[in-house]
Design a protein around this motif. Structure first.
Motif, PDB file in Angstrom:
ATOM      1  N   LYS A  31       0.856  -1.195   0.000  1.00 54.37           N
ATOM      2  CA  LYS A  31       0.000   0.000   0.000  1.00 54.37           C
ATOM      3  C   LYS A  31       0.892   1.246   0.000  1.00 54.37           C
ATOM      4  N   PRO A  32       0.428   2.335  -0.620  1.00 49.96           N
ATOM      5  CA  PRO A  32       1.218   3.582  -0.560  1.00 49.96           C
ATOM      6  C   PRO A  32       1.442   4.002   0.896  1.00 49.96           C
ATOM      7  N   LEU A  33       2.659   4.424   1.193  1.00 52.75           N
ATOM      8  CA  LEU A  33       2.999   4.874   2.534  1.00 52.75           C
ATOM      9  C   LEU A  33       2.544   6.321   2.697  1.00 52.75           C
ATOM     10  N   GLN A  34       1.688   6.555   3.657  1.00 50.94           N
ATOM     11  CA  GLN A  34       1.148   7.896   3.876  1.00 50.94           C
ATOM     12  C   GLN A  34       2.248   8.876   4.242  1.00 50.94           C
ATOM     13  N   GLY A  35       2.122  10.089   3.714  1.00 50.41           N
ATOM     14  CA  GLY A  35       3.071  11.138   4.023  1.00 50.41           C
ATOM     15  C   GLY A  35       4.249  11.194   3.070  1.00 50.41           C
ATOM     16  N   PHE A  36       4.226  10.354   2.029  1.00 55.12           N
ATOM     17  CA  PHE A  36       5.335  10.328   1.084  1.00 55.12           C
ATOM     18  C   PHE A  36       4.887  10.670  -0.333  1.00 55.12           C
ATOM     19  N   GLY A  37       3.764  11.360  -0.451  1.00 56.23           N
ATOM     20  CA  GLY A  37       3.331  11.932  -1.717  1.00 56.23           C
ATOM     21  C   GLY A  37       3.063  10.963  -2.845  1.00 56.23           C
ATOM     22  N   GLY A  38       1.975  10.263  -2.769  1.00 56.21           N
ATOM     23  CA  GLY A  38       1.583   9.431  -3.895  1.00 56.21           C
ATOM     24  C   GLY A  38       1.948   7.979  -3.727  1.00 56.21           C
ATOM     25  N   GLY A  39       2.042   7.292  -4.856  1.00 53.17           N
ATOM     26  CA  GLY A  39       2.216   5.857  -4.824  1.00 53.17           C
ATOM     27  C   GLY A  39       3.597   5.366  -5.173  1.00 53.17           C
ATOM     28  N   SER A  40       4.630   6.205  -5.077  1.00 58.01           N
ATOM     29  CA  SER A  40       5.965   5.720  -5.430  1.00 58.01           C
ATOM     30  C   SER A  40       6.727   5.146  -4.234  1.00 58.01           C
ATOM     31  N   VAL A  41       6.268   5.417  -3.014  1.00 55.34           N
ATOM     32  CA  VAL A  41       6.849   4.803  -1.817  1.00 55.34           C
ATOM     33  C   VAL A  41       5.754   3.935  -1.209  1.00 55.34           C
ATOM     34  N   LEU A  42       6.037   2.630  -1.168  1.00 53.27           N
ATOM     35  CA  LEU A  42       5.029   1.677  -0.715  1.00 53.27           C
ATOM     36  C   LEU A  42       5.483   0.914   0.508  1.00 53.27           C
ATOM     37  N   GLU A  43       4.506   0.399   1.223  1.00 51.57           N
ATOM     38  CA  GLU A  43       4.762  -0.347   2.451  1.00 51.57           C
ATOM     39  C   GLU A  43       4.102  -1.718   2.329  1.00 51.57           C
ATOM     40  N   ILE A  44       4.855  -2.733   2.645  1.00 53.53           N
ATOM     41  CA  ILE A  44       4.328  -4.091   2.707  1.00 53.53           C
ATOM     42  C   ILE A  44       4.131  -4.401   4.188  1.00 53.53           C
ATOM     43  N   ILE A  45       2.951  -4.871   4.533  1.00 51.34           N
ATOM     44  CA  ILE A  45       2.670  -5.239   5.919  1.00 51.34           C
ATOM     45  C   ILE A  45       2.409  -6.740   5.955  1.00 51.34           C
ATOM     46  N   ALA A  46       3.164  -7.448   6.785  1.00 50.32           N
ATOM     47  CA  ALA A  46       3.001  -8.890   6.934  1.00 50.32           C
ATOM     48  C   ALA A  46       2.776  -9.202   8.408  1.00 50.32           C
ATOM     49  N   ASP A  47       1.677  -9.869   8.700  1.00 54.04           N
ATOM     50  CA  ASP A  47       1.379 -10.292  10.069  1.00 54.04           C
ATOM     51  C   ASP A  47       1.775 -11.746  10.221  1.00 54.04           C
ATOM     52  N   HIS A  48       2.378 -12.056  11.380  1.00 57.78           N
ATOM     53  CA  HIS A  48       2.826 -13.426  11.626  1.00 57.78           C
ATOM     54  C   HIS A  48       2.831 -13.693  13.119  1.00 57.78           C
ATOM     55  N   GLU A  49       2.050 -14.664  13.543  1.00 55.00           N
ATOM     56  CA  GLU A  49       1.987 -15.084  14.939  1.00 55.00           C
ATOM     57  C   GLU A  49       1.788 -13.913  15.900  1.00 55.00           C
ATOM     58  N   GLY A  50       0.888 -13.017  15.543  1.00 58.35           N
ATOM     59  CA  GLY A  50       0.553 -11.894  16.406  1.00 58.35           C
ATOM     60  C   GLY A  50       1.472 -10.694  16.297  1.00 58.35           C
ATOM     61  N   ASP A  51       2.531 -10.795  15.489  1.00 54.36           N
ATOM     62  CA  ASP A  51       3.449  -9.677  15.300  1.00 54.36           C
ATOM     63  C   ASP A  51       3.262  -9.087  13.908  1.00 54.36           C
ATOM     64  N   THR A  52       3.669  -7.836  13.747  1.00 51.56           N
ATOM     65  CA  THR A  52       3.563  -7.160  12.465  1.00 51.56           C
ATOM     66  C   THR A  52       4.955  -6.784  11.978  1.00 51.56           C
ATOM     67  N   TRP A  53       5.219  -7.110  10.719  1.00 52.20           N
ATOM     68  CA  TRP A  53       6.509  -6.854  10.081  1.00 52.20           C
ATOM     69  C   TRP A  53       6.253  -5.955   8.889  1.00 52.20           C
ATOM     70  N   ARG A  54       7.168  -5.052   8.615  1.00 52.27           N
ATOM     71  CA  ARG A  54       6.985  -4.109   7.518  1.00 52.27           C
ATOM     72  C   ARG A  54       8.245  -3.975   6.684  1.00 52.27           C
ATOM     73  N   ALA A  55       8.030  -3.731   5.413  1.00 51.25           N
ATOM     74  CA  ALA A  55       9.121  -3.387   4.507  1.00 51.25           C
ATOM     75  C   ALA A  55       8.641  -2.213   3.666  1.00 51.25           C
ATOM     76  N   VAL A  56       9.520  -1.252   3.463  1.00 53.08           N
ATOM     77  CA  VAL A  56       9.183  -0.048   2.701  1.00 53.08           C
ATOM     78  C   VAL A  56      10.104   0.016   1.495  1.00 53.08           C
ATOM     79  N   TYR A  57       9.512   0.275   0.339  1.00 53.19           N
ATOM     80  CA  TYR A  57      10.309   0.355  -0.882  1.00 53.19           C
ATOM     81  C   TYR A  57       9.817   1.478  -1.781  1.00 53.19           C
ATOM     82  N   MET A  58      10.662   1.856  -2.733  1.00 56.92           N
ATOM     83  CA  MET A  58      10.364   2.970  -3.634  1.00 56.92           C
ATOM     84  C   MET A  58      10.440   2.485  -5.076  1.00 56.92           C
ATOM     85  N   VAL A  59       9.434   2.873  -5.869  1.00 55.11           N
ATOM     86  CA  VAL A  59       9.367   2.472  -7.281  1.00 55.11           C
ATOM     87  C   VAL A  59       9.317   3.687  -8.203  1.00 55.11           C
TER      88      VAL A  59
END
Length: 120
Positions: free
Chosen positions: A46-74
């Protein structure tokens, strides 16, 4: 840009950080990053809020009650820049901690500088 695979470029400690994630989380994030390399957007990204549009995205992965994130730019056609990978520690709300936002901003600037250097 379907057809040509974009290069994946890791900024800072993002690759090392991602490698420390649980196997299933690495697979989920890897799948989403591969989609980005193909010029597509995985449903987990999903686009990361506060970074102006859809070129910086965030991947959210939930696993065993924890949340992991990766942020990338396209923003650039030639490459996908992975800016940050981390486990969300805060138990309240969905907002990202300021220290992580600041780190992403610094790494975004580094990725833009690196891209400019690669063009010359």
């Amino acid at each position: 840009m379907k057809g040509a695979e974009r290069q994946l470029i890791w900024i800072g400690s993002s690759r090392k950080d991602l490698r420390a994630f649980p196997r299933q989380v690495r697979r989920d994030i890897g799948k989403a990053l591969y989609a980005a390399q193909q010029g597509e957007t995985d449903p987990a990204a999903k686009p990361l809020q506060g970074f102006g549009g859809g070129s910086v995205l965030e991947i959210i992965a939930d696993h065993e009650g924890d949340t992991w994130r990766a942020v990338y730019m396209v923003r650039f056609e030639e490459a996908v820049y992975v800016l940050h990978a981390f486990q969300k520690k805060a138990k309240k709300g969905i907002t990202m901690p300021k220290k992580d936002i600041d780190l992403i901003r610094r790494r975004l600037a580094e990725a833009e500088r690196l891209h400019t250097e690669r063009q010359n």
